[in-house]
Enzyme design. Structure first.
Site, short mmCIF file in Angstrom:
data_model
loop_
_atom_site.label_atom_id
_atom_site.label_comp_id
_atom_site.label_asym_id
_atom_site.label_seq_id
_atom_site.Cartn_x
_atom_site.Cartn_y
_atom_site.Cartn_z
N GLY A 239 0.75 -1.24 0.00
CA GLY A 239 0.00 0.00 0.00
C GLY A 239 0.78 1.29 0.00
N GLU A 276 3.57 -7.19 1.25
CA GLU A 276 2.94 -7.41 -0.07
C GLU A 276 2.94 -6.13 -0.91
OE1 GLU A 276 -1.05 -8.34 1.10
OE2 GLU A 276 -0.51 -10.23 2.05
N ARG A 279 2.50 -1.61 -6.04
CA ARG A 279 2.70 -0.35 -6.76
C ARG A 279 4.12 0.20 -6.58
NH1 ARG A 279 -1.63 3.24 -7.77
NH2 ARG A 279 -2.79 2.22 -6.10
N CYS A 347 -15.51 6.38 -27.60
CA CYS A 347 -16.70 7.25 -27.56
C CYS A 347 -17.28 7.36 -26.17
CB CYS A 347 -17.78 6.71 -28.48
SG CYS A 347 -17.15 6.28 -30.07
N1 LLP Z 1 -2.09 -6.88 -0.79
C1 LLP Z 1 -3.43 -6.89 -0.98
C2 LLP Z 1 -4.25 -7.84 -0.24
C3 LLP Z 1 -4.01 -5.98 -1.89
O1 LLP Z 1 -5.32 -5.99 -2.05
C4 LLP Z 1 -3.19 -5.07 -2.59
C5 LLP Z 1 -3.77 -4.13 -3.55
C6 LLP Z 1 -1.80 -5.12 -2.38
C7 LLP Z 1 -1.29 -6.03 -1.46
C8 LLP Z 1 -0.84 -4.22 -3.09
O2 LLP Z 1 -1.06 -2.88 -2.82
P1 LLP Z 1 -0.04 -1.78 -3.41
O3 LLP Z 1 1.27 -1.96 -2.71
O4 LLP Z 1 0.08 -2.03 -4.86
O5 LLP Z 1 -0.67 -0.49 -3.11
N2 LLP Z 1 -6.10 -0.62 -9.22
C9 LLP Z 1 -5.81 0.35 -8.18
C10 LLP Z 1 -5.07 -0.27 -7.03
C11 LLP Z 1 -5.78 -1.44 -6.39
C12 LLP Z 1 -5.03 -2.06 -5.25
C13 LLP Z 1 -5.72 -3.27 -4.76
N3 LLP Z 1 -5.02 -3.99 -3.74
C14 LLP Z 1 -5.06 1.52 -8.80
O6 LLP Z 1 -4.81 1.52 -9.99
O7 LLP Z 1 -4.74 2.49 -8.08
#
Ligand code: LLP
Length: 425
Positions: A239, A276, A279, A347
């Site tokens: 996150g 985890e 991004r 569109c």
């Molecule tokens: N772990 C779990 C259980 C998650 O649901 C997520 C992301 C992550 C780890 C990784 O989170 P990160 O480090 O990537 O923030 N499509 C959206 C983002 C959705 C994230 C969903 N869960 C966007 O484009 O901003």
């Protein structure tokens, strides 16, 4: 820091000119930088060093096998949310023992697949899932390694569509129910409780919600252990946000995040930690390159109509997300800028990447790049409007390779079937 820089007036990915790639694979296309992926993985891991976590890269951010294999060679594990992602992690050389299976709605078939493939841990998010997993494991003569995703009821202060740690969100078991559910799980023949998990949202730009969630996590583990339930593993989720708007956005650095984690878990260094991130590893390691099809003047507005659209990069349409857009030819210092609405050909008015974006004068045939498109870019793309999925290229130094080719129209149309009750045309 990334490796998409101007060299001799032209944007490069490491040592490779973007314009040369465009000539080779056509536009639009995604381009990833190996050096940036490696750097982000290393910087993030180093920030948490004293806790020595297993970094399970969140495959959903970018699941291309070339990206996964790059990270696997650095020792990454994987956080997956479907059988498909699990298969990708395995195919990239990540063993089951380094794979965490997350997600709010895993099916019995998916749970069985994970157990057949030596899963490290299944992050269970509800009691019905716990019951299903117990049954599946017993029927296979196994005990499933389980962590519970606990919802800490903390406001992550991010976009509402990617916030997951409030009680009203669908994720995890309620904090106050945890002691009862852990106690129940401890009696189940197909379940082996191995840990606890939290993930409160994505693109967090403030460390306070992390501190609050981890403090609650520590308190809960202390309470569970006082009840006689050992919780050896702590999965602190992902996150951490990235800078999308480079000039005025500065999310916390991985080292600052690492300090918060170390402070909250002081004295617990010999426990097993997992995380985890998605991004943070992938976002700034990728760009989307597009060509200007037309520049349209309408009243006093200028529209930059690109050959990329919301089907290629949906984040602006879905989350009002900001992506830096830069010309592939470096503007000379002092070049005047104009305000453009940057749009795709679909569109829908939602097919707008940016409004009133200051850019130097651009004309048909010029190339532009969307920065920070390596995470939740290609993975969220679709063939809407029967537009072929943009190909993906990965660069390493002066080399590049096609990591996923553009499908042909025959590939795309060949996936459909006309039922035989319709007479052939
Ligand atoms: N772990 C779990 C259980 C998650 O649901 C997520 C992301 C992550 C780890 C990784 O989170 P990160 O480090 O990537 O923030 N499509 C959206 C983002 C959705 C994230 C969903 N869960 C966007 O484009 O901003």
């Amino acid at each position: 820091m990334d490796h998409f820089l101007y060299r001799d007036g032209a944007l490069h990915a490491e040592g490779v000119a973007i314009a040369a790639l465009a000539g080779d694979v056509g536009t639009p296309f995604y381009c990833y930088s190996t050096a940036t992926l490696e750097r982000h993985f290393t910087v993030f891991s180093d920030g948490l060093k004293p806790l020595d976590p297993l970094v399970c890269y969140a495959v959903k951010a970018n699941s291309n096998l070339a990206v996964l294999a790059t990270l696997a060679r650095l020792g990454a594990g994987a956080d997956v949310v479907s059988e498909g992602e699990y298969r990708r992690a395995l195919a990239a050389g990540i063993p089951g023992q380094k794979i965490i299976f997350s997600g709010v709605g895993k099916t019995r078939a998916e749970l069985a697949f994970a157990l057949e493939n030596d899963v490290r841990q299944i992050n269970v998010e509800s009691e019905p899932e716990l019951d299903a997993l117990n049954q599946v494991a017993v029927s296979m003569g196994q005990r499933a390694p389980v962590s519970f995703r606990v919802n800490p009821d903390v406001d992550a202060k991010t976009h509402e569509k990617i916030s997951t740690g409030k009680a009203e969100n669908k994720f995890g078991i309620a904090y106050d129910d945890a002691p009862r559910i852990y106690a129940r799980a401890a009696t189940m023949p197909g379940i082996e409780v191995v840990g606890i998990d939290m993930h409160i949202g994505s693109q967090l730009t403030d460390l306070a919600p992390f501190r609050e969630a981890y403090t609650r996590m520590r308190a809960l583990v202390e309470r569970l252990e006082a009840d006689g339930i050992p919780v050896p593993r702590l999965d602190i989720g992902g996150g951490l946000g990235v800078p999308y708007e480079r000039t005025n956005e500065m999310p916390p650095l991985p080292t600052d995040y690492g300090k918060v984690v170390q402070e909250v878990f002081a004295g617990w260094e010999d426990r097993e930690f997992e995380c985890e991130p998605g991004r943070l590893i992938a976002a700034n390691a990728g760009i989307l390159v597009a060509e200007v099809i037309y520049v349209k003047r309408s009243g006093d507005r200028r529209f930059l109509i690109l050959d990329a659209a919301m089907n290629d990069l949906i984040r602006p349409a879905l989350y009002d997300a900001y992506h830096d857009i830069v010309p592939v030819i470096e503007p000379a210092p002092g070049t005047p800028t104009y305000e453009y609405d940057v749009v795709g050909p679909i569109c829908e008015s939602g097919d707008t990447f940016a409004k009133a974006r200051a850019l130097p004068e651009l004309k048909a045939g010029d190339l532009v790049a969307f920065r920070s498109a390596g995470a939740y870019g290609a993975v969220m793309s679709s063939e809407y409007n029967t537009r072929p999925l943009a190909p993906e290229v990965i660069v390493r130094g002066d080399d590049f390779a096609l990591a996923r080719p553009r499908p042909t129209y025959d590939d795309m149309l060949g996936k459909d079937r006309i039922p035989d009750w319709i007479d052939p045309a």
